[in-house]
Design a protein around this motif. Structure first.
Motif, mmCIF file in Angstrom:
data_model
loop_
_atom_site.group_PDB
_atom_site.id
_atom_site.type_symbol
_atom_site.label_atom_id
_atom_site.label_comp_id
_atom_site.label_asym_id
_atom_site.label_seq_id
_atom_site.Cartn_x
_atom_site.Cartn_y
_atom_site.Cartn_z
ATOM 1 N N LEU A 163 38.601 34.693 45.739
ATOM 2 C CA LEU A 163 38.523 36.104 45.347
ATOM 3 C C LEU A 163 38.386 36.247 43.834
ATOM 4 O O LEU A 163 38.670 37.306 43.276
ATOM 5 C CB LEU A 163 39.783 36.851 45.810
ATOM 6 C CG LEU A 163 40.102 36.804 47.304
ATOM 7 C CD1 LEU A 163 41.462 37.435 47.577
ATOM 8 C CD2 LEU A 163 39.023 37.511 48.112
ATOM 9 N N MET A 164 37.946 35.218 43.165
ATOM 10 C CA MET A 164 37.866 35.240 41.709
ATOM 11 C C MET A 164 36.933 36.348 41.214
ATOM 12 O O MET A 164 35.911 36.638 41.826
ATOM 13 C CB MET A 164 37.385 33.883 41.192
ATOM 14 C CG MET A 164 38.368 32.753 41.423
ATOM 15 S SD MET A 164 37.871 31.188 40.639
ATOM 16 C CE MET A 164 36.349 30.826 41.532
ATOM 17 N N GLY A 165 37.331 36.969 40.106
ATOM 18 C CA GLY A 165 36.503 38.004 39.506
ATOM 19 C C GLY A 165 36.742 39.384 40.055
ATOM 20 O O GLY A 165 36.088 40.331 39.612
ATOM 21 N N ASN A 166 37.671 39.537 41.007
ATOM 22 C CA ASN A 166 38.038 40.856 41.514
ATOM 23 C C ASN A 166 39.216 41.412 40.712
ATOM 24 O O ASN A 166 40.102 40.644 40.305
ATOM 25 C CB ASN A 166 38.415 40.774 42.992
ATOM 26 C CG ASN A 166 37.214 40.598 43.894
ATOM 27 O OD1 ASN A 166 36.514 41.543 44.219
ATOM 28 N ND2 ASN A 166 36.975 39.354 44.288
ATOM 29 N N PRO A 167 39.281 42.738 40.512
ATOM 30 C CA PRO A 167 40.434 43.314 39.812
ATOM 31 C C PRO A 167 41.764 42.988 40.485
ATOM 32 O O PRO A 167 42.788 42.894 39.805
ATOM 33 C CB PRO A 167 40.143 44.820 39.856
ATOM 34 C CG PRO A 167 38.657 44.917 39.974
ATOM 35 C CD PRO A 167 38.247 43.741 40.816
ATOM 36 N N ALA A 168 41.768 42.787 41.806
ATOM 37 C CA ALA A 168 43.001 42.500 42.531
ATOM 38 C C ALA A 168 43.416 41.041 42.431
ATOM 39 O O ALA A 168 44.464 40.671 42.960
ATOM 40 C CB ALA A 168 42.845 42.882 44.005
ATOM 41 N N ALA A 169 42.611 40.223 41.761
ATOM 42 C CA ALA A 169 42.922 38.804 41.592
ATOM 43 C C ALA A 169 43.104 38.513 40.114
ATOM 44 O O ALA A 169 42.183 38.038 39.440
ATOM 45 C CB ALA A 169 41.815 37.931 42.180
ATOM 46 N N PRO A 170 44.299 38.774 39.560
ATOM 47 C CA PRO A 170 44.519 38.620 38.117
ATOM 48 C C PRO A 170 44.304 37.180 37.664
ATOM 49 O O PRO A 170 44.703 36.235 38.338
ATOM 50 C CB PRO A 170 45.988 39.030 37.939
ATOM 51 C CG PRO A 170 46.338 39.816 39.160
ATOM 52 C CD PRO A 170 45.502 39.248 40.267
ATOM 53 N N SER A 171 43.674 37.040 36.515
ATOM 54 C CA SER A 171 43.483 35.726 35.902
ATOM 55 C C SER A 171 43.210 35.936 34.424
ATOM 56 O O SER A 171 43.041 37.060 33.956
ATOM 57 C CB SER A 171 42.305 34.980 36.548
ATOM 58 O OG SER A 171 41.073 35.577 36.171
ATOM 59 N N TYR A 172 43.163 34.834 33.690
ATOM 60 C CA TYR A 172 42.857 34.928 32.265
ATOM 61 C C TYR A 172 41.461 35.505 32.039
ATOM 62 O O TYR A 172 41.173 36.069 30.993
ATOM 63 C CB TYR A 172 42.958 33.553 31.610
ATOM 64 C CG TYR A 172 44.380 33.013 31.544
ATOM 65 C CD1 TYR A 172 45.377 33.681 30.842
ATOM 66 C CD2 TYR A 172 44.712 31.829 32.202
ATOM 67 C CE1 TYR A 172 46.668 33.196 30.792
ATOM 68 C CE2 TYR A 172 46.009 31.330 32.144
ATOM 69 C CZ TYR A 172 46.987 32.014 31.441
ATOM 70 O OH TYR A 172 48.264 31.532 31.393
ATOM 71 N N PHE A 173 40.584 35.359 33.001
ATOM 72 C CA PHE A 173 39.205 35.800 32.830
ATOM 73 C C PHE A 173 39.060 37.312 32.909
ATOM 74 O O PHE A 173 38.088 37.866 32.420
ATOM 75 C CB PHE A 173 38.316 35.140 33.889
ATOM 76 C CG PHE A 173 38.269 33.644 33.768
ATOM 77 C CD1 PHE A 173 37.553 33.035 32.753
ATOM 78 C CD2 PHE A 173 38.958 32.837 34.660
ATOM 79 C CE1 PHE A 173 37.521 31.656 32.629
ATOM 80 C CE2 PHE A 173 38.940 31.456 34.552
ATOM 81 C CZ PHE A 173 38.215 30.859 33.530
ATOM 82 N N ASN A 174 40.005 38.003 33.553
ATOM 83 C CA ASN A 174 39.905 39.464 33.634
ATOM 84 C C ASN A 174 41.116 40.152 33.010
ATOM 85 O O ASN A 174 41.442 41.283 33.358
ATOM 86 C CB ASN A 174 39.719 39.929 35.084
ATOM 87 C CG ASN A 174 40.859 39.506 36.001
ATOM 88 O OD1 ASN A 174 41.899 39.032 35.534
ATOM 89 N ND2 ASN A 174 40.666 39.685 37.292
ATOM 90 N N GLY A 175 41.785 39.458 32.102
ATOM 91 C CA GLY A 175 42.878 40.072 31.363
ATOM 92 C C GLY A 175 44.246 39.930 31.990
ATOM 93 O O GLY A 175 45.229 40.458 31.463
#
Length: 262
Positions: A163-175
């Motif tokens: 689910l990478m890159g979705n707003p519901a999947a927090p990561s360093y890539f989306n803040g």
């Protein structure tokens, strides 16, 4: 056939905004519908015919079908009618698909690639008990609730989920912070006992045990009181709201051991 005609008449059609251009592909007539002109049909470009028509002739042997980069708003009816019974691997990535209801006819589907489509948490997959691999990277899924629960019901045997890159999947890539990522990861793992790989990392036994400890029902019920578990199950709750609840429950000292799980 009467059954086929009935299916064609009943199959829902997803219409795009008027300025979006191509809205559907009819492989059986080598034509597409264009909403930007007065013409009802124009020839399908050769690249679409090559990927959908020519390649499709061999799908009965290998069970694979690729419809990527075809500017589709829905899975074409002719594809569903012709291949849904035996397709095991389906790639519909890089399109404009928002509704996956047509997948209910793909009874043998084990792998679905749907990256880069405007799919949101309001899009639920139909029952796909054989599905083992699901990629929904870079879509528009903004909330895990109740979407993850519905996904679990539809695809109880998932082994690979991304689910990478979705707003519901927090990561360093989306803040997202590490702690947000960890909470997201453990919660998703807790929902799928057979999951072996989530996003870009293998699911470890330590993560599975911690996920079960944190998200077993008694813990979950205590966390959502006084509103009750039904509020989260029946309504859409943002990840930030859920994160605040779990932060308050666990306490900040929990962060001291967070690196042990990854």
């Amino acid at each position: 056939m009467d059954d086929d005609q009935s299916f064609v008449n009943s199959y829902p059609s997803v219409q795009p905004a008027p300025d979006e251009g191509v809205i559907s592909v009819d492989v059986s007539r080598d034509a597409l519908v264009d909403s930007m002109t007065d013409m009802s049909e124009t020839p399908i470009p050769p690249d679409i015919i090559a990927s959908v028509g020519t390649t499709a002739d061999n799908e009965e042997e290998n069970g694979r079908l690729t419809l990527a980069y075809e500017r589709l708003y829905e899975i074409p009816k002719t594809i569903v009618e012709r291949f849904s019974d035996h397709i095991k691997y389906l790639d519909i990535s890089h399109n404009k698909i928002t509704n996956l209801d047509a997948l209910v006819y793909f009874k043998s589907l084990t792998s679905l690639i749907a990256d880069d489509n405007p799919i949101t948490e309001n899009c639920y997959l139909p029952p796909l008990p054989k599905l083992e691999l699901l990629w929904l990277n870079r879509c528009k899924i903004a909330s895990l609730y109740p979407w993850v629960g519905k996904l679990k019901e539809s695809c109880p045997n998932l082994q690979y989920l991304s689910l990478m890159g979705n707003p519901a999947a927090p990561s360093y890539f989306n803040g997202g912070t590490f702690y947000e990522y960890l909470q997201y990861r453990l919660f998703v793992i807790s929902q799928f006992p057979s999951l072996n790989h989530l996003d870009d990392r293998r699911v470890t036994e330590d993560q599975r045990l911690e996920a079960q400890r944190l998200y077993k029902r008694p813990f979950f019920e205590r966390m959502v009181k006084p509103a009750g578990l039904s509020q989260i199950v029946n309504t859409s709750v943002t990840w930030n709201t859920f994160q605040n609840k779990i932060n308050n429950f666990l306490g900040k000292d929990k962060q001291g051991n967070r690196n042990l799980l990854i």
